[in-house]
Design a protein around this motif. Sequence first.
Motif, PDB file in Angstrom:
ATOM      1  N   ARG A 109       8.146 -19.662  -0.167  1.00 42.15           N
ATOM      2  CA  ARG A 109       9.449 -20.345   0.339  1.00 42.15           C
ATOM      3  C   ARG A 109       8.875 -20.689   1.970  1.00 42.15           C
ATOM      4  O   ARG A 109       8.470 -19.783   2.615  1.00 42.15           O
ATOM      5  N   GLN A 110       8.877 -21.918   2.332  1.00 40.96           N
ATOM      6  CA  GLN A 110       8.468 -22.357   3.715  1.00 40.96           C
ATOM      7  C   GLN A 110       9.739 -21.935   4.546  1.00 40.96           C
ATOM      8  O   GLN A 110      10.930 -22.295   4.455  1.00 40.96           O
ATOM      9  N   GLY A 111       9.477 -21.746   5.779  1.00 41.12           N
ATOM     10  CA  GLY A 111      10.358 -21.494   6.935  1.00 41.12           C
ATOM     11  C   GLY A 111      10.639 -20.118   7.128  1.00 41.12           C
ATOM     12  O   GLY A 111      10.350 -19.125   6.463  1.00 41.12           O
ATOM     13  N   ALA A 112      11.737 -20.009   8.122  1.00 41.10           N
ATOM     14  CA  ALA A 112      12.090 -18.745   8.542  1.00 41.10           C
ATOM     15  C   ALA A 112      13.067 -17.856   7.370  1.00 41.10           C
ATOM     16  O   ALA A 112      14.028 -18.688   6.802  1.00 41.10           O
ATOM     17  N   PRO A 113      12.480 -16.523   6.913  1.00 47.68           N
ATOM     18  CA  PRO A 113      13.197 -15.997   5.685  1.00 47.68           C
ATOM     19  C   PRO A 113      14.584 -15.509   6.383  1.00 47.68           C
ATOM     20  O   PRO A 113      15.021 -15.725   7.488  1.00 47.68           O
ATOM     21  N   ASP A 114      15.593 -14.936   5.182  1.00 47.15           N
ATOM     22  CA  ASP A 114      16.948 -14.915   5.466  1.00 47.15           C
ATOM     23  C   ASP A 114      17.146 -13.490   5.906  1.00 47.15           C
ATOM     24  O   ASP A 114      18.009 -12.847   6.410  1.00 47.15           O
ATOM     25  N   ASP A 115      16.208 -12.477   5.353  1.00 45.15           N
ATOM     26  CA  ASP A 115      16.345 -11.143   5.397  1.00 45.15           C
ATOM     27  C   ASP A 115      16.046 -10.741   6.803  1.00 45.15           C
ATOM     28  O   ASP A 115      15.290 -11.257   7.308  1.00 45.15           O
ATOM     29  N   GLN A 116      16.392  -9.384   7.251  1.00 47.53           N
ATOM     30  CA  GLN A 116      16.438  -8.969   8.418  1.00 47.53           C
ATOM     31  C   GLN A 116      14.746  -8.849   9.046  1.00 47.53           C
ATOM     32  O   GLN A 116      14.761  -9.250  10.123  1.00 47.53           O
ATOM     33  N   VAL A 117      14.172  -8.056   8.168  1.00 46.62           N
ATOM     34  CA  VAL A 117      12.645  -7.952   8.330  1.00 46.62           C
ATOM     35  C   VAL A 117      11.927  -9.186   8.542  1.00 46.62           C
ATOM     36  O   VAL A 117      11.160  -9.295   9.209  1.00 46.62           O
ATOM     37  N   GLY A 118      12.214 -10.063   7.484  1.00 46.17           N
ATOM     38  CA  GLY A 118      11.558 -11.455   7.517  1.00 46.17           C
ATOM     39  C   GLY A 118      11.964 -12.355   8.688  1.00 46.17           C
ATOM     40  O   GLY A 118      11.079 -12.992   9.322  1.00 46.17           O
ATOM     41  N   ARG A 119      13.170 -12.317   9.139  1.00 46.53           N
ATOM     42  CA  ARG A 119      13.566 -12.948  10.292  1.00 46.53           C
ATOM     43  C   ARG A 119      12.822 -12.407  11.478  1.00 46.53           C
ATOM     44  O   ARG A 119      12.700 -12.948  12.417  1.00 46.53           O
ATOM     45  N   PHE A 120      12.763 -11.036  11.661  1.00 45.18           N
ATOM     46  CA  PHE A 120      12.129 -10.514  12.666  1.00 45.18           C
ATOM     47  C   PHE A 120      10.726 -11.088  12.813  1.00 45.18           C
ATOM     48  O   PHE A 120      10.356 -11.476  13.857  1.00 45.18           O
ATOM     49  N   ALA A 121       9.819 -11.012  11.804  1.00 48.71           N
ATOM     50  CA  ALA A 121       8.665 -11.531  11.884  1.00 48.71           C
ATOM     51  C   ALA A 121       8.574 -12.916  12.423  1.00 48.71           C
ATOM     52  O   ALA A 121       7.556 -13.336  13.096  1.00 48.71           O
ATOM     53  N   SER A 122       9.464 -13.593  11.820  1.00 43.74           N
ATOM     54  CA  SER A 122       9.583 -15.036  11.957  1.00 43.74           C
ATOM     55  C   SER A 122       9.696 -15.307  13.710  1.00 43.74           C
ATOM     56  O   SER A 122       9.161 -16.271  14.282  1.00 43.74           O
ATOM     57  N   ALA A 123      10.522 -14.539  14.043  1.00 41.15           N
ATOM     58  CA  ALA A 123      11.365 -14.401  15.334  1.00 41.15           C
ATOM     59  C   ALA A 123       9.928 -14.381  16.340  1.00 41.15           C
ATOM     60  O   ALA A 123       9.972 -14.826  17.465  1.00 41.15           O
ATOM     61  N   VAL A 124       9.343 -13.175  15.922  1.00 38.48           N
ATOM     62  CA  VAL A 124       8.304 -12.711  16.818  1.00 38.48           C
ATOM     63  C   VAL A 124       7.185 -13.817  16.920  1.00 38.48           C
ATOM     64  O   VAL A 124       6.715 -14.183  17.968  1.00 38.48           O
ATOM     65  N   LEU A 125       6.904 -14.414  15.695  1.00 38.35           N
ATOM     66  CA  LEU A 125       5.812 -15.586  15.667  1.00 38.35           C
ATOM     67  C   LEU A 125       6.328 -16.695  16.509  1.00 38.35           C
ATOM     68  O   LEU A 125       5.548 -17.214  17.273  1.00 38.35           O
ATOM     69  N   GLY A 126       7.732 -17.141  16.663  1.00 40.21           N
ATOM     70  CA  GLY A 126       8.212 -18.217  17.289  1.00 40.21           C
ATOM     71  C   GLY A 126       8.060 -17.883  18.790  1.00 40.21           C
ATOM     72  O   GLY A 126       7.663 -18.617  19.499  1.00 40.21           O
ATOM     73  N   ASN A 127       8.312 -16.408  19.171  1.00 40.58           N
ATOM     74  CA  ASN A 127       8.242 -16.097  20.464  1.00 40.58           C
ATOM     75  C   ASN A 127       6.659 -16.305  21.007  1.00 40.58           C
ATOM     76  O   ASN A 127       6.421 -16.793  22.160  1.00 40.58           O
ATOM     77  N   THR A 128       5.786 -15.710  20.062  1.00 41.57           N
ATOM     78  CA  THR A 128       4.242 -16.216  20.685  1.00 41.57           C
ATOM     79  C   THR A 128       4.046 -17.491  20.672  1.00 41.57           C
ATOM     80  O   THR A 128       3.173 -18.010  21.432  1.00 41.57           O
ATOM     81  N   GLU A 129       4.444 -18.264  19.917  1.00 40.39           N
ATOM     82  CA  GLU A 129       4.154 -19.758  20.023  1.00 40.39           C
ATOM     83  C   GLU A 129       4.787 -20.296  21.232  1.00 40.39           C
ATOM     84  O   GLU A 129       4.113 -21.028  21.880  1.00 40.39           O
ATOM     85  N   ASP A 130       5.963 -19.896  21.673  1.00 37.13           N
ATOM     86  CA  ASP A 130       6.572 -20.340  22.718  1.00 37.13           C
ATOM     87  C   ASP A 130       5.879 -19.968  24.053  1.00 37.13           C
ATOM     88  O   ASP A 130       5.875 -20.601  25.208  1.00 37.13           O
ATOM     89  N   VAL A 131       5.450 -18.516  24.025  1.00 41.27           N
ATOM     90  CA  VAL A 131       4.639 -18.065  25.148  1.00 41.27           C
ATOM     91  C   VAL A 131       3.231 -18.655  25.337  1.00 41.27           C
ATOM     92  O   VAL A 131       2.981 -19.333  26.409  1.00 41.27           O
ATOM     93  N   TRP A 132       2.625 -18.936  24.345  1.00 44.61           N
ATOM     94  CA  TRP A 132       1.088 -19.378  24.272  1.00 44.61           C
ATOM     95  C   TRP A 132       1.081 -20.610  24.638  1.00 44.61           C
ATOM     96  O   TRP A 132       0.164 -21.118  25.243  1.00 44.61           O
ATOM     97  N   LYS A 133       2.235 -21.628  24.147  1.00 42.32           N
ATOM     98  CA  LYS A 133       1.969 -22.936  24.412  1.00 42.32           C
ATOM     99  C   LYS A 133       2.192 -23.353  25.969  1.00 42.32           C
ATOM    100  O   LYS A 133       1.995 -24.481  26.228  1.00 42.32           O
ATOM    101  N   THR A 134       2.670 -22.184  26.745  1.00 39.78           N
ATOM    102  CA  THR A 134       2.687 -22.349  28.327  1.00 39.78           C
ATOM    103  C   THR A 134       1.515 -21.716  28.785  1.00 39.78           C
ATOM    104  O   THR A 134       0.738 -22.423  29.589  1.00 39.78           O
ATOM    105  N   VAL A 135       1.331 -20.506  28.365  1.00 40.13           N
ATOM    106  CA  VAL A 135       0.351 -19.653  28.973  1.00 40.13           C
ATOM    107  C   VAL A 135      -1.211 -20.134  28.788  1.00 40.13           C
ATOM    108  O   VAL A 135      -2.016 -20.377  29.594  1.00 40.13           O
ATOM    109  N   PHE A 136      -1.398 -20.802  27.486  1.00 40.04           N
ATOM    110  CA  PHE A 136      -2.770 -21.008  27.057  1.00 40.04           C
ATOM    111  C   PHE A 136      -3.222 -22.452  28.026  1.00 40.04           C
ATOM    112  O   PHE A 136      -4.047 -22.519  28.516  1.00 40.04           O
ATOM    113  N   PRO A 137      -2.308 -23.371  27.921  1.00 39.55           N
ATOM    114  CA  PRO A 137      -2.572 -24.608  28.963  1.00 39.55           C
ATOM    115  C   PRO A 137      -2.819 -24.212  30.557  1.00 39.55           C
ATOM    116  O   PRO A 137      -3.644 -24.577  31.110  1.00 39.55           O
TER     117      PRO A 137
END
Length: 289
Positions: free
Chosen positions: A70-98
Motif C-alpha cells: 500500500r502506497q502512502g502513510a499507514p493508518d496504524d499508530q506505529v506506521g504513522r509514526f514511521a511515516s511522520a518521522v520520514l516526513g520530518n527528515t524530508e522537511d529538514v533535509w530539503k532546507t539543510v542540504f541546499p
Amino acid sequence: MRWDNFRTSSNVEDRRGSRIPGGKGGLGIGTIIILFLISWGLGIDPRLLIGGAEMLSGGGSQQQQQQVGRQGAPDDQVGRFASAVLGNTEDVWKTVFPQQIGKPYQNPKLVLFSNATRSGCGFAQSAMGPFYCPLDQTVYIDLTFFQEMQQRFRAGGDFAYAYVIAHEVGHHVEKQLGVLDAAQQRQRQLGGPEANKISVRVELMADCLAGVWAHHSNTQYKSLEPGDIEKAIAAAEAIGDDRLQKQSQGYAVPDSFTHGSSAQRVRWLQQGLKTGDVNSCNTFQADNL
C-alpha cells in the motif's frame, strides 16, 4: 518527542502482511545463517551474498521482485509514526542540504515489511535489522524492531526509534554526497578488516547525520522533550559493536566492527546534535573516531 504535528510522508510503501511473490524460490533460514557467517569471516556486506544466492536460486528474477504494498502513510499508530518521522527528515533535509551543501535534496523511499521482503539489494529479513539500499535509494524496516529495542536492548522511546530511521536516512544523505559510493568502491578493493574500518566510518557518519536532523528538527519544530536525547544516547550505546559482541560471545573483536563501538556511536550522534553541521560529520577526515 513531539511528532503528532509532523507531516506524514507519501514516500512510504507498506508491505506488512503481504506475501513475497515466488516465495518458493527464496533461501532457507539455514542458508541465510551460513551466508551471514561467511560474510562475517570475509568482512563483506551479507546482503551482497544473500542477494547473489537469491539470483542463483531463481529468487532474484524480475517477476519475483515485484512485491507491491500500500502506497502512502499507514493508518496504524506505529506506521504513522514511521511515516511522520520520514516526513520530518524530508522537511529538514530539503532546507539543510541546499543551505550547507549547495545542492537540492532528493527524498528516499521507505518500505515497511513483516518478516521478509525483496529489495534492490537482494532478499531482506527482519533479522538483518533496518537498512538502507543505495541501489533503489530506499530504507527498509520491520517495525517490530522497535519492540526488539525495548526487549533486547532495553532502549526505547519515540526519539530513540526516530533516531533509527534518521540513521538510515543518513545513509541516503551520504549517497547524495557521493560518500557512500566512494566508500563502497574502496571496500570492494580492500576487503577484510580494512573494509570493516571503512564501514565503521560510514555508520558513524550516519549517526552524526541523524544528530544533524534532530538538531534542526528541534530548532524548527520544537520536537524534543526532556529525556529524549538521553534515550537516543542509550539506544546508540546499546547497539555498539563492542556491547553486542560481548553479549553474544563474551568478548569484543575490534577488527570485526562494522558500526562502531558504543562510545563512538554516542560521540558522533552528539556531534551532530551539537553542531547541526553536515561538514562536522566527515568521519573520513577524523583521525580519532
